[in-house]
Design a protein around this motif. Structure first.
Motif, short mmCIF file in Angstrom:
data_model
loop_
_atom_site.label_atom_id
_atom_site.label_comp_id
_atom_site.label_asym_id
_atom_site.label_seq_id
_atom_site.Cartn_x
_atom_site.Cartn_y
_atom_site.Cartn_z
N ALA A 264 29.20 34.48 38.10
CA ALA A 264 30.06 34.34 36.71
C ALA A 264 29.13 35.36 35.96
O ALA A 264 27.87 35.24 35.83
N GLU A 265 29.79 36.29 35.13
CA GLU A 265 29.17 37.06 34.34
C GLU A 265 30.24 37.57 33.09
O GLU A 265 31.57 38.06 33.62
N ASN A 266 29.79 37.79 31.97
CA ASN A 266 30.71 38.29 31.06
C ASN A 266 32.06 37.44 30.72
O ASN A 266 33.11 38.23 30.49
N GLY A 267 31.98 36.09 30.99
CA GLY A 267 33.15 35.37 30.77
C GLY A 267 34.04 35.30 31.71
O GLY A 267 35.27 34.67 31.83
N ALA A 268 33.72 35.91 33.00
CA ALA A 268 34.63 35.94 34.39
C ALA A 268 34.01 35.78 35.36
O ALA A 268 32.52 35.79 35.41
N SER A 269 34.48 35.03 36.37
CA SER A 269 33.90 34.67 37.64
C SER A 269 34.48 35.38 38.99
O SER A 269 35.97 35.36 38.85
#
Length: 169
Positions: free
Chosen positions: A85-90
């Motif tokens: 999960a990174e920058n609001g996305a996974s």
């Protein structure tokens, strides 16, 4: 006569209760499964130190089968999808195939020496120290410390310290 029969009945009942209370020893080979949650904590390489939970979060969901040949030695195979999960996305960032040997160290401790093959192109090995922390009749809760060592895919060699917990059944 009645007293003798009653006494014999009490002795027989006590004997049967003791005999039925004893656990039957496990039969080998013995198969057990497990599921868990893996948190890589920190990774060290010549490029520097990277910590999970800082700029991104990676979690692994190991699922495996252990085949114990005897009370002391066994074989295990594990598959671990890793979700990032990174920058609001996974996304599923990697899938790890993790076969290895199990050695019962006693007192609830097990050593797993695993080979590692990742869909991200890395390979290596992972020594794991595992401890059963609560044993139930048909399952147990465990904690483990994996130390993945990885090579390949045009990246420097790396060593990671992780924490895993789960349910064995």
């Amino acid at each position: 006569m009645f007293r003798r029969m009653a006494l014999l009945g009490l002795v027989l009942a006590a004997f049967l209760k003791t005999a039925s209370a004893q656990e039957t020893p496990p039969v080998y080979p013995r198969v057990a499964g497990y599921v868990g949650i893996l948190h890589p904590i920190v990774t060290f390489s010549s490029e520097g130190t990277v910590t999970n939970f800082k700029n991104y979060y990676i979690v692994g969901l190991p699922t495996g089968i252990n085949i114990w040949k005897s009370p002391k030695i066994g074989f295990s195979v594990e598959v671990v999808p890793l979700v990032q999960a990174e920058n609001g996305a996974s996304k599923v960032s990697n899938l790890l195939f993790h076969p290895g040997v199990l050695v019962n160290l006693g007192h609830g401790f097990t050593f797993a020496g695993r080979a590692a093959f990742e869909t991200a192109g890395r390979y290596g090995f992972t020594p794991v120290l595992n401890k059963i922390v609560k044993k139930n009749r048909n399952s147990g809760y465990f904690v483990a410390v994996p130390i993945p060592v990885r090579f390949g895919n045009d990246h420097p060699a790396s060593v990671t310290l992780g924490f895993q917990f789960g349910l064995a059944f």
